[in-house]
Write an enzyme that holds these catalytic residues in place. Structure first.
Site, mmCIF file in Angstrom:
data_model
loop_
_atom_site.group_PDB
_atom_site.id
_atom_site.type_symbol
_atom_site.label_atom_id
_atom_site.label_comp_id
_atom_site.label_asym_id
_atom_site.label_seq_id
_atom_site.Cartn_x
_atom_site.Cartn_y
_atom_site.Cartn_z
ATOM 1 N N CYS A 136 0.836 -1.203 0.000
ATOM 2 C CA CYS A 136 0.000 0.000 0.000
ATOM 3 C C CYS A 136 0.869 1.252 0.000
ATOM 4 O O CYS A 136 2.037 1.219 0.369
ATOM 5 C CB CYS A 136 -0.867 0.028 1.247
ATOM 6 N N LYS B 30 5.918 -4.090 -5.792
ATOM 7 C CA LYS B 30 7.322 -3.706 -5.844
ATOM 8 C C LYS B 30 8.037 -4.108 -4.557
ATOM 9 O O LYS B 30 9.212 -4.445 -4.580
ATOM 10 C CB LYS B 30 7.461 -2.193 -6.057
ATOM 11 N N GLU C 234 18.524 -15.681 -11.823
ATOM 12 C CA GLU C 234 17.923 -14.354 -12.001
ATOM 13 C C GLU C 234 17.291 -14.236 -13.365
ATOM 14 O O GLU C 234 16.187 -13.699 -13.511
ATOM 15 C CB GLU C 234 18.972 -13.260 -11.788
ATOM 16 N N TRP D 241 -3.170 -2.441 -1.462
ATOM 17 C CA TRP D 241 -2.831 -3.797 -1.939
ATOM 18 C C TRP D 241 -3.477 -4.721 -0.909
ATOM 19 O O TRP D 241 -2.987 -4.861 0.204
ATOM 20 C CB TRP D 241 -1.324 -3.965 -1.990
ATOM 21 N N HIS E 144 20.468 -35.754 -14.019
ATOM 22 C CA HIS E 144 19.962 -36.523 -12.863
ATOM 23 C C HIS E 144 18.443 -36.455 -12.764
ATOM 24 O O HIS E 144 17.883 -36.603 -11.685
ATOM 25 C CB HIS E 144 20.614 -35.991 -11.577
ATOM 26 N N ASN F 179 -0.950 1.678 5.814
ATOM 27 C CA ASN F 179 -0.104 0.696 5.135
ATOM 28 C C ASN F 179 0.416 -0.225 6.226
ATOM 29 O O ASN F 179 1.030 0.225 7.182
ATOM 30 C CB ASN F 179 1.066 1.384 4.415
ATOM 31 N N GLY F 180 0.122 -1.525 6.103
ATOM 32 C CA GLY F 180 0.600 -2.497 7.095
ATOM 33 C C GLY F 180 -0.535 -3.413 7.513
ATOM 34 O O GLY F 180 -1.549 -3.539 6.828
ATOM 35 N N LYS G 215 13.268 -13.269 -13.997
ATOM 36 C CA LYS G 215 12.859 -12.165 -14.870
ATOM 37 C C LYS G 215 11.866 -12.658 -15.906
ATOM 38 O O LYS G 215 10.831 -12.039 -16.148
ATOM 39 C CB LYS G 215 14.106 -11.558 -15.561
ATOM 40 N N GLU H 231 8.444 -13.539 -14.182
ATOM 41 C CA GLU H 231 7.624 -12.513 -13.515
ATOM 42 C C GLU H 231 7.097 -11.465 -14.479
ATOM 43 O O GLU H 231 6.129 -10.775 -14.154
ATOM 44 C CB GLU H 231 8.390 -11.859 -12.377
ATOM 45 N N ARG I 1 4.096 0.567 -6.760
ATOM 46 C CA ARG I 1 4.198 -0.314 -5.576
ATOM 47 C C ARG I 1 3.213 -1.459 -5.646
ATOM 48 O O ARG I 1 3.289 -2.411 -4.878
ATOM 49 C CB ARG I 1 3.963 0.515 -4.313
HETATM 50 C C1 AGP Z 1 12.476 -8.989 -8.539
HETATM 51 O O1 AGP Z 1 12.349 -8.625 -9.911
HETATM 52 C C2 AGP Z 1 11.151 -9.094 -7.847
HETATM 53 N N1 AGP Z 1 10.429 -7.881 -7.978
HETATM 54 C C3 AGP Z 1 11.250 -9.608 -6.427
HETATM 55 O O2 AGP Z 1 11.775 -10.904 -6.485
HETATM 56 C C4 AGP Z 1 12.130 -8.785 -5.463
HETATM 57 O O3 AGP Z 1 13.493 -8.919 -5.837
HETATM 58 C C5 AGP Z 1 11.951 -9.344 -4.054
HETATM 59 O O4 AGP Z 1 10.603 -9.175 -3.685
HETATM 60 C C6 AGP Z 1 12.851 -8.673 -3.016
HETATM 61 O O5 AGP Z 1 12.541 -7.310 -2.955
HETATM 62 P P1 AGP Z 1 13.565 -6.348 -2.160
HETATM 63 O O6 AGP Z 1 14.880 -6.393 -2.887
HETATM 64 O O7 AGP Z 1 12.924 -4.992 -2.216
HETATM 65 O O8 AGP Z 1 13.688 -6.879 -0.764
#
Ligand code: AGP
Length: 609
Positions: free
Chosen positions: A2, A604, A482, A75, A505, A101-102, A486, A489, A27
């Site tokens: 949020c 985010k 990584e 959110w 294996h 937020n929380g 990418k 997601e 966010r």
């Molecule tokens: C990465 O592209 C994602 N958005 C997600 O995995 C992100 O890296 C993860 O949530 C950790 O976020 P942070 O680095 O803000 O802690």
């Protein structure tokens, strides 16, 4: 996650609140709303879905009128995303409105208590309970009612609150969720995120947990948890609003991919003084280092992958064992951590709940905590013993790119710094490796230039596949992790990273005619090994998209397609190898028409566990 915002001044609040909410859209949210004080009454407008729905309801901010107000992007955590559950929420007597937020963990018991006293609730949210609790505590003093109500709450909350009896005042409360106060001329603000404020002011105050901010038109007073005024430093935001805008790019993600050479340079530059690495205020002496028998890197998602990559450089150069742990797992595995452990917490947002909880567990067990964080003043930055900021500037796209590469170079710098302190590298090797790190911005730029034209064509070829494999060994496997995230997601293609030597294996059973396999071959010591894995999968019909450097002639012969990067020191190579993988995911997602900057279901920063 949020986002909340508050404003008070001598101009209509609604346009400023809506503009601030638009800058926090990245966010992640599913509804939005504002509440404004208008001639002694609180007027609320809120809408499910995108902010455009709220703009329609408010006639693009022309309504409601009033000079003080609060806003929220939600959110959903408690209650479905709909108009009733979206914020702001109002107390039963209509005197208070609140955004949050929380998560309030003890809201159910308080809701039951207030219901018994005759309060009637209209939503399923924990936030509405806080509005009614403030009403219950109110005897004419806004601050006292807020403080008394908050003293009853357990959990994480950043609140914005207005009261119809106090027309020029908005209240902000911070407990384990980010909140920043902005200082203007004849107007003042607060928000979850600097990006919401930077076009109005660069003078900000970072609130600490337990603090309250009484934000008035004529000034701001900060109180501690027992109501005493406290003096807080005013910080200057180091970047402009343009940095948080697309700048002509179709997506923030592409802009941030292209920004990486500059971002990596920003991360390195302040840490090189007189040809030596300095780690800001982190005075890691030889004695301290010799007292460390283990390093634990803990993080989530891409930050975790940064740890998987950085581990190789740290172990290679310092010979200190490194464990890389998923933060969401760490505190449930009875971790072996003590005063001889250095924990490195990696987090772009500095607000990821799992990562913050892992930090707190590590602290409880006696570890020293170094945080690598991008967002200044974030919760993790404030909880750590030492912080290395990434200085990447605001990262708006949900899928991290410059946040990832700046984390990598800080881990590389740490590795070389510690190796020098432990006398594990001589002056010549130290200077050579430092030169390699300092050349990374140029190499990353070269990787962008080499692939920016060719990868869109490769994306057209591979974008409609049902699944994709990413294979590699050692550092190549770490960066393949990584690359696969990418792809998943933002393009929603199922992708799996696999240690190339492990395929035989079991998993190689999944390889069939036309299965796309991205083979990362940038670790110079293992090229032949990975080449044999490429032949293995090709023998079973795979289409291989190799990632390597031009000098690697064999790979070009074996692969169906090749993405090139400049050859780089092996244990720094991930920062360069990841570039084509970012671009491949971006252009595949683009070919698939995905919402690249705001992928479905993602936020985010994940501030819930
Ligand atoms: C990465 O592209 C994602 N958005 C997600 O995995 C992100 O890296 C993860 O949530 C950790 O976020 P942070 O680095 O803000 O802690």
């Amino acid at each position: 996650m949020c986002g909340i915002i508050g404003f008070t001044g001598s101009q209509n609040a609604a346009p400023i609140l809506l503009d601030g909410l638009s800058r926090m859209e990245y966010r992640g949210y599913d509804s939005a709303g504002i509440a404004v004080l208008n001639r002694g009454a609180i007027e609320v407008e809120k809408a499910q879905g995108r902010l455009t729905n709220l703009l329609e309801k408010t006639d693009n901010g022309k309504r409601p009128q009033g000079f003080a107000g609060i806003g929220h992007t939600r959110w959903a955590t408690h209650g479905a995303p709909n108009d009733i559950n979206s914020h702001p929420h109002v107390s039963g007597d209509g005197r208070f409105a609140i955004v949050h937020n929380g998560i309030i963990e003890n809201y159910a018991a308080i809701k039951e208590e207030l219901t018994a006293k005759g309060h009637v609730f209209v939503s399923e949210t924990d936030t509405e309970v806080a509005a009614h609790l403030i009403e219950e505590c109110y005897t004419g003093d806004f601050k006292a009612a807020v403080m008394k109500a908050v003293s009853r709450l357990e959990g994480a909350y950043a609140f914005g609150i207005i009261c119809s009896d106090f027309p020029g005042t908005v209240f902000a409360v911070r407990q384990a969720a980010p909140l920043i106060v902005g200082l203007g001329f004849g107007e003042n603000y607060f928000a979850s995120d600097v990006t919401a404020l930077v076009s109005y002011t660069k003078n900000v105050i970072y609130l600490d947990d337990g603090e309250f901010a009484e934000v008035r038109t004529d000034g701001v007073t900060i109180y501690d948890s027992i109501g005493r005024p406290v003096e807080k430093p005013v910080s200057k935001i180091a970047w402009s609003i343009e940095a948080a805008e697309k700048g002509g790019y179709e997506h923030f993600m592409l802009k941030e991919i292209v920004e990486q050479p500059a971002a990596v340079k920003e991360a390195i530059a302040p840490r090189i003084k007189g040809g030596e690495i300095v780690l800001d205020d982190f005075d890691l002496t030889e004695e301290k280092l010799r007292n460390i028998n283990k390093i634990v890197i803990t993080a989530c998602g891409s930050a975790y992958h940064a740890g998987c990559c950085g581990r190789y450089a740290i172990e290679k150069l310092t010979r200190i064992p490194v464990e890389v742990k998923l933060a969401s797992e760490f505190r449930y595995e009875d971790p072996i951590v003590d005063e001889h452990t250095l924990m490195i917490i990696v987090s772009q947002s500095g607000e990821t709940a799992d990562t913050k909880a892992a930090l707190e567990e590590g602290k409880r067990l006696g570890a020293e905590i170094l945080a690598i964080v991008n967002v200044v003043g974030s919760s993790i930055a404030r909880l750590a013993d030492h912080v290395l900021y990434e200085w990447a500037g605001p990262e708006i796209a949900v899928a991290t790119t410059k946040g990832f590469t700046t984390q990598l170079v800080l881990l590389y710098l740490f590795a070389l710094y510690a190796a020098k302190k432990l006398d594990r590298v001589d002056d010549f090797e130290y200077a050579r490796l430092l030169g390699e790190i300092c050349s990374l911005p140029k190499r990353i730029q070269n990787a962008i230039d080499l692939n920016m034209v060719s990868i869109p064509r490769l994306a057209e070829k591979y974008h409609d596949r049902g699944s994709m494999f990413f294979i590699g060994r050692n550092t190549d496997y770490a960066v393949a992790l990584e690359g696969s995230l990418k792809m998943k997601e933002i393009s929603y293609i199922h992708a799996e990273a696999y240690a190339a030597g492990e395929l035989k294996h079991g998993t190689i059973a999944l390889i069939e005619e036309g299965t796309p396999v991205v083979a990362v071959c940038c670790n110079e010591d293992l090229l032949e090994k990975t080449a044999s894995n490429i032949l293995e999968v090709k023998a079973r019909g795979a289409e291989v998209l190799a990632l390597s450097f031009r000098e690697n002639r064999d790979i070009i012969a074996h692969a169906d397609d090749v993405m090139f990067v400049p050859k780089t020191e092996t244990f720094f190579s991930e920062a360069v190898a990841v570039i084509p993988l970012q671009l491949l995911a971006y252009y595949v997602a683009k070919a698939n028409g995905c919402d690249i900057d705001k992928p479905r279901n993602l936020a985010k920063s994940v501030t819930v566990e």
